[in-house]
Design a protein around this motif. Structure first.
Motif, PDB file in Angstrom:
ATOM      1  N   ASP A  82       6.440 -13.110  55.145  1.00 57.15           N
ATOM      2  CA  ASP A  82       7.021 -13.811  54.004  1.00 57.15           C
ATOM      3  C   ASP A  82       5.901 -14.264  53.075  1.00 57.15           C
ATOM      4  OD1 ASP A  82       8.313 -15.368  52.157  1.00 57.15           O
ATOM      5  OD2 ASP A  82       9.142 -16.805  53.587  1.00 57.15           O
ATOM      6  N   THR A  83       5.664 -13.487  52.034  1.00 58.58           N
ATOM      7  CA  THR A  83       4.588 -13.812  51.096  1.00 58.58           C
ATOM      8  C   THR A  83       5.147 -14.293  49.754  1.00 58.58           C
ATOM      9  OG1 THR A  83       4.450 -11.498  50.380  1.00 58.58           O
ATOM     10  CG2 THR A  83       2.980 -12.197  52.169  1.00 58.58           C
ATOM     11  N   SER A  84       6.340 -14.868  49.788  1.00 57.81           N
ATOM     12  CA  SER A  84       6.895 -15.438  48.560  1.00 57.81           C
ATOM     13  C   SER A  84       5.994 -16.565  48.069  1.00 57.81           C
ATOM     14  CB  SER A  84       8.316 -15.943  48.795  1.00 57.81           C
ATOM     15  OG  SER A  84       8.351 -16.869  49.862  1.00 57.81           O
ATOM     16  N   LEU A  85       6.048 -16.804  46.773  1.00 53.75           N
ATOM     17  CA  LEU A  85       5.096 -17.721  46.145  1.00 53.75           C
ATOM     18  C   LEU A  85       5.614 -19.147  46.110  1.00 53.75           C
ATOM     19  CD1 LEU A  85       3.897 -15.535  43.144  1.00 53.75           C
ATOM     20  CD2 LEU A  85       3.014 -15.624  45.487  1.00 53.75           C
ATOM     21  N   ASP A  86       4.797 -20.056  46.580  1.00 51.00           N
ATOM     22  CA  ASP A  86       5.119 -21.481  46.540  1.00 51.00           C
ATOM     23  C   ASP A  86       3.817 -22.243  46.378  1.00 51.00           C
ATOM     24  OD1 ASP A  86       6.296 -24.022  46.823  1.00 51.00           O
ATOM     25  OD2 ASP A  86       6.042 -23.969  49.001  1.00 51.00           O
ATOM     26  N   TRP A  87       3.794 -23.188  45.443  1.00 51.49           N
ATOM     27  CA  TRP A  87       2.608 -24.019  45.242  1.00 51.49           C
ATOM     28  C   TRP A  87       2.879 -25.470  45.663  1.00 51.49           C
ATOM     29  CZ3 TRP A  87       3.178 -19.708  42.167  1.00 51.49           C
ATOM     30  CH2 TRP A  87       2.055 -18.913  41.963  1.00 51.49           C
ATOM     31  N   SER A  88       3.856 -26.097  45.065  1.00 47.68           N
ATOM     32  CA  SER A  88       4.191 -27.495  45.361  1.00 47.68           C
ATOM     33  C   SER A  88       2.940 -28.378  45.317  1.00 47.68           C
ATOM     34  CB  SER A  88       4.870 -27.610  46.733  1.00 47.68           C
ATOM     35  OG  SER A  88       6.038 -26.819  46.791  1.00 47.68           O
ATOM     36  N   LEU A  89       2.213 -28.293  44.205  1.00 47.38           N
ATOM     37  CA  LEU A  89       1.007 -29.108  44.057  1.00 47.38           C
ATOM     38  C   LEU A  89       1.386 -30.585  43.897  1.00 47.38           C
ATOM     39  CD1 LEU A  89      -1.170 -26.976  41.597  1.00 47.38           C
ATOM     40  CD2 LEU A  89      -1.328 -27.089  44.086  1.00 47.38           C
ATOM     41  N   PRO A  90       0.708 -31.469  44.613  1.00 45.76           N
ATOM     42  CA  PRO A  90       1.051 -32.891  44.513  1.00 45.76           C
ATOM     43  C   PRO A  90       0.496 -33.521  43.234  1.00 45.76           C
ATOM     44  CG  PRO A  90      -0.780 -32.582  46.039  1.00 45.76           C
ATOM     45  CD  PRO A  90      -0.347 -31.207  45.614  1.00 45.76           C
ATOM     46  N   ILE A  91       1.363 -34.241  42.519  1.00 43.11           N
ATOM     47  CA  ILE A  91       0.941 -34.974  41.322  1.00 43.11           C
ATOM     48  C   ILE A  91       1.463 -36.403  41.453  1.00 43.11           C
ATOM     49  CG2 ILE A  91       0.950 -35.063  38.811  1.00 43.11           C
ATOM     50  CD1 ILE A  91       1.739 -32.139  38.760  1.00 43.11           C
ATOM     51  N   PRO A  92       0.610 -37.392  41.581  1.00 43.90           N
ATOM     52  CA  PRO A  92       1.072 -38.774  41.759  1.00 43.90           C
ATOM     53  C   PRO A  92       1.648 -39.345  40.475  1.00 43.90           C
ATOM     54  CG  PRO A  92      -1.322 -38.705  41.616  1.00 43.90           C
ATOM     55  CD  PRO A  92      -0.860 -37.280  41.650  1.00 43.90           C
ATOM     56  N   ASP A  93       2.468 -40.382  40.618  1.00 48.84           N
ATOM     57  CA  ASP A  93       3.087 -41.025  39.461  1.00 48.84           C
ATOM     58  C   ASP A  93       2.040 -41.526  38.472  1.00 48.84           C
ATOM     59  OD1 ASP A  93       5.565 -40.540  40.544  1.00 48.84           O
ATOM     60  OD2 ASP A  93       5.818 -42.562  41.360  1.00 48.84           O
ATOM     61  N   ALA A  94       0.913 -42.010  39.005  1.00 47.61           N
ATOM     62  CA  ALA A  94      -0.129 -42.532  38.113  1.00 47.61           C
ATOM     63  C   ALA A  94      -0.656 -41.446  37.184  1.00 47.61           C
ATOM     64  CB  ALA A  94      -1.277 -43.110  38.944  1.00 47.61           C
ATOM     65  N   ALA A  95      -0.662 -40.199  37.646  1.00 44.81           N
ATOM     66  CA  ALA A  95      -1.131 -39.103  36.803  1.00 44.81           C
ATOM     67  C   ALA A  95      -0.166 -38.848  35.654  1.00 44.81           C
ATOM     68  CB  ALA A  95      -1.312 -37.843  37.646  1.00 44.81           C
ATOM     69  N   TYR A  96       1.147 -38.950  35.923  1.00 47.27           N
ATOM     70  CA  TYR A  96       2.130 -38.769  34.844  1.00 47.27           C
ATOM     71  C   TYR A  96       2.020 -39.900  33.820  1.00 47.27           C
ATOM     72  CZ  TYR A  96       4.448 -34.907  37.231  1.00 47.27           C
ATOM     73  OH  TYR A  96       4.723 -33.689  37.794  1.00 47.27           O
ATOM     74  N   ILE A  97       1.740 -41.095  34.292  1.00 52.80           N
ATOM     75  CA  ILE A  97       1.548 -42.215  33.370  1.00 52.80           C
ATOM     76  C   ILE A  97       0.324 -41.957  32.497  1.00 52.80           C
ATOM     77  CG2 ILE A  97       0.982 -44.673  33.234  1.00 52.80           C
ATOM     78  CD1 ILE A  97       2.627 -45.024  35.832  1.00 52.80           C
ATOM     79  N   GLU A  98      -0.744 -41.479  33.125  1.00 52.94           N
ATOM     80  CA  GLU A  98      -1.973 -41.142  32.390  1.00 52.94           C
ATOM     81  C   GLU A  98      -1.689 -40.084  31.326  1.00 52.94           C
ATOM     82  OE1 GLU A  98      -6.056 -38.652  33.363  1.00 52.94           O
ATOM     83  OE2 GLU A  98      -5.099 -39.780  34.988  1.00 52.94           O
ATOM     84  N   ALA A  99      -0.938 -39.039  31.698  1.00 51.66           N
ATOM     85  CA  ALA A  99      -0.641 -37.953  30.764  1.00 51.66           C
ATOM     86  C   ALA A  99       0.241 -38.435  29.618  1.00 51.66           C
ATOM     87  CB  ALA A  99       0.025 -36.801  31.511  1.00 51.66           C
ATOM     88  N   ALA A 100       1.268 -39.239  29.940  1.00 51.85           N
ATOM     89  CA  ALA A 100       2.188 -39.717  28.913  1.00 51.85           C
ATOM     90  C   ALA A 100       1.483 -40.623  27.913  1.00 51.85           C
ATOM     91  CB  ALA A 100       3.358 -40.448  29.567  1.00 51.85           C
ATOM     92  N   ARG A 101       0.508 -41.369  28.389  1.00 46.71           N
ATOM     93  CA  ARG A 101      -0.242 -42.252  27.497  1.00 46.71           C
ATOM     94  C   ARG A 101      -0.984 -41.445  26.435  1.00 46.71           C
ATOM     95  NH1 ARG A 101      -3.187 -44.831  31.247  1.00 46.71           N
ATOM     96  NH2 ARG A 101      -1.451 -46.261  31.675  1.00 46.71           N
ATOM     97  N   LEU A 102      -1.418 -40.243  26.802  1.00 47.46           N
ATOM     98  CA  LEU A 102      -2.141 -39.387  25.865  1.00 47.46           C
ATOM     99  C   LEU A 102      -1.195 -38.593  24.974  1.00 47.46           C
ATOM    100  CD1 LEU A 102      -4.891 -37.997  28.269  1.00 47.46           C
ATOM    101  CD2 LEU A 102      -5.306 -39.395  26.244  1.00 47.46           C
ATOM    102  N   SER A 103      -0.174 -37.990  25.581  1.00 50.01           N
ATOM    103  CA  SER A 103       0.645 -37.026  24.855  1.00 50.01           C
ATOM    104  C   SER A 103       1.744 -37.664  24.012  1.00 50.01           C
ATOM    105  CB  SER A 103       1.277 -36.042  25.840  1.00 50.01           C
ATOM    106  OG  SER A 103       2.192 -36.703  26.699  1.00 50.01           O
ATOM    107  N   GLY A 104       2.208 -38.846  24.391  1.00 52.49           N
ATOM    108  CA  GLY A 104       3.331 -39.441  23.696  1.00 52.49           C
ATOM    109  C   GLY A 104       4.638 -38.788  24.094  1.00 52.49           C
ATOM    110  N   GLU A 105       5.668 -38.976  23.280  1.00 56.98           N
ATOM    111  CA  GLU A 105       7.014 -38.521  23.622  1.00 56.98           C
ATOM    112  C   GLU A 105       7.382 -37.189  22.988  1.00 56.98           C
ATOM    113  OE1 GLU A 105       8.914 -39.968  25.863  1.00 56.98           O
ATOM    114  OE2 GLU A 105       7.335 -41.453  26.182  1.00 56.98           O
TER     115      GLU A 105
END
Length: 379
Positions: free
Chosen positions: A153-176
């Motif tokens: 079974d060589t199907s593709l799966d990544w499921s990279l972990p991204i913590p909530d703090a990283a999304y807050i960091e990104a949203a602060r830069l990118s805006g809405e």
């Protein structure tokens, strides 16, 4: 003498130190091993920067090597793993530094690349080699290690972990507002020559805003070359909103930024493979490296591919006449990419993925990740 493979490995070591794009391409192999043997321990010996990207990857124990520490760092890892014996070591780093590090690890079997793919005499440091796989994509070369061990079974799966703090960091830069991420520079190594022009990126930014209503976010590291590129692009776009996030994100923050993006544009570099791993629509710009080998895997048909033109123009060769993975090391090669190439592919990419967005902003190719049966040729 052919050394036997473990039928049910209890402890698997993975040796791959760098780089960011490569470790992203390796994660599906880790997931395939975990599906086959959910009870097996997996220890990944990885570089310091790459660990910052992968930290928290489920089911993986990381041992971190900082190449700046040289031989002293190797000895520290040998001490850390003293008394640990692996059933199999998957030696996935083709570099003498990694091969030297492997010598201090205790294992029953060392697996490496076949002679055609091995570099820096890697086959001298392994007991079992992969079956030949000519013209393989980097991701497929990694998956060959799982195939050798018997994984089906060589199907593709990544499921990279991204913590909530990283999304807050990104949203602060990118805006809405919806945004496009442009990572204009590859790693500033000697004779890398993977970067397109500031003028080209500026024109794409104007097009993305006027045609699609997308704000552009510039990303990258904090090197002088990257900062200067960002400044040039902003000077060329005085009437268009640009968010300059170059040197202003952590690696997890960059992952979050890419995850929430409408699309990503970058040359052959870590961000195209990071975006690919997240399912974000990805447009890679390729002229000096072969996209059949190194394009963002799930978005290969969306790359701008001027590699054959660069081979013909600067080396008087064709993709069929050069060694697999040959690079065109000429400072002007990326200038073969035209503005029409990029905006044309961007328009198609955005149109094809317009209906494939969920509420979390995660995107997938229209037909899903490639499977063993429907991968593109030469992948």
């Amino acid at each position: 003498m052919k050394h036997s493979l473990p039928a049910h490995p209890r402890h698997i070591a993975i040796l791959r130190l760098s780089a960011l794009g490569d470790v992203c391409n390796l994660v599906p192999t880790v997931r395939a091993l975990q599906r086959q043997w959910p009870d097996a321990r997996i220890t990944w010996i990885v570089g310091k920067t790459e660990h910052a990207l992968l930290e928290g990857l489920s089911g993986v124990e990381f041992v971190v090597y900082d190449k700046a520490t040289g031989f002293g760092g190797m000895r520290q890892i040998w001490r850390q793993l003293r008394g640990t014996r692996f059933d199999v070591l998957l030696h996935m780093q083709q570099a003498l530094r990694a091969s030297a590090l492997s010598l201090g690890l205790e294992c029953d079997l060392r697996v490496g690349y076949d002679k055609a793919r091995a570099k820096d005499w890697q086959h001298w440091f392994t007991q079992r080699q992969l079956a030949p796989h000519p013209r393989a994509h980097v991701l497929e070369s990694f998956m060959d290690f799982a195939r050798l061990l018997g994984v089906e079974d060589t199907s593709l799966d990544w499921s990279l972990p991204i913590p909530d703090a990283a999304y807050i960091e990104a949203a602060r830069l990118s805006g809405e507002a919806p945004y496009l991420v442009i990572s204009p520079c590859a790693n500033p190594r000697l004779r890398n020559f993977r970067n397109w022009s500031a003028e080209g990126y500026a024109a794409v930014i104007a097009h993305a805003w006027e045609r699609h209503g997308l704000v552009s976010v510039l990303s990258g590291g904090g090197s002088p070359q990257e900062r200067e590129m960002g400044e040039q692009i902003r000077r060329l776009c005085p009437q268009v909103e640009i968010v300059d996030a170059i040197g202003r994100t952590s690696l997890k923050g960059l992952l979050a930024l890419l995850d929430r993006a409408r699309a990503v544009i970058a040359p052959d570099s870590g961000p195209v493979h990071m975006a690919n791993a997240l399912g974000t629509p990805t447009l890679g710009l390729y002229a000096t490296t072969n996209p059949d080998r190194a394009a963002p895997y799930c978005w290969r048909r969306h790359v701008v591919d001027r590699y054959p033109d660069a081979l013909a123009h600067y080396l008087h060769q064709t993709p069929e006449s050069v060694n697999w993975g040959t690079r065109v090391r000429h400072a002007d090669a990326m200038s073969l990419i035209t503005l029409d190439d990029v905006v044309g592919q961007l328009d198609r990419l955005l149109a094809e993925t317009a209906m494939n967005r969920d509420d979390g902003g995660i995107h997938r190719p229209e037909d899903g990740p490639a499977t063993q049966d429907d991968r593109e040729p030469n992948a």
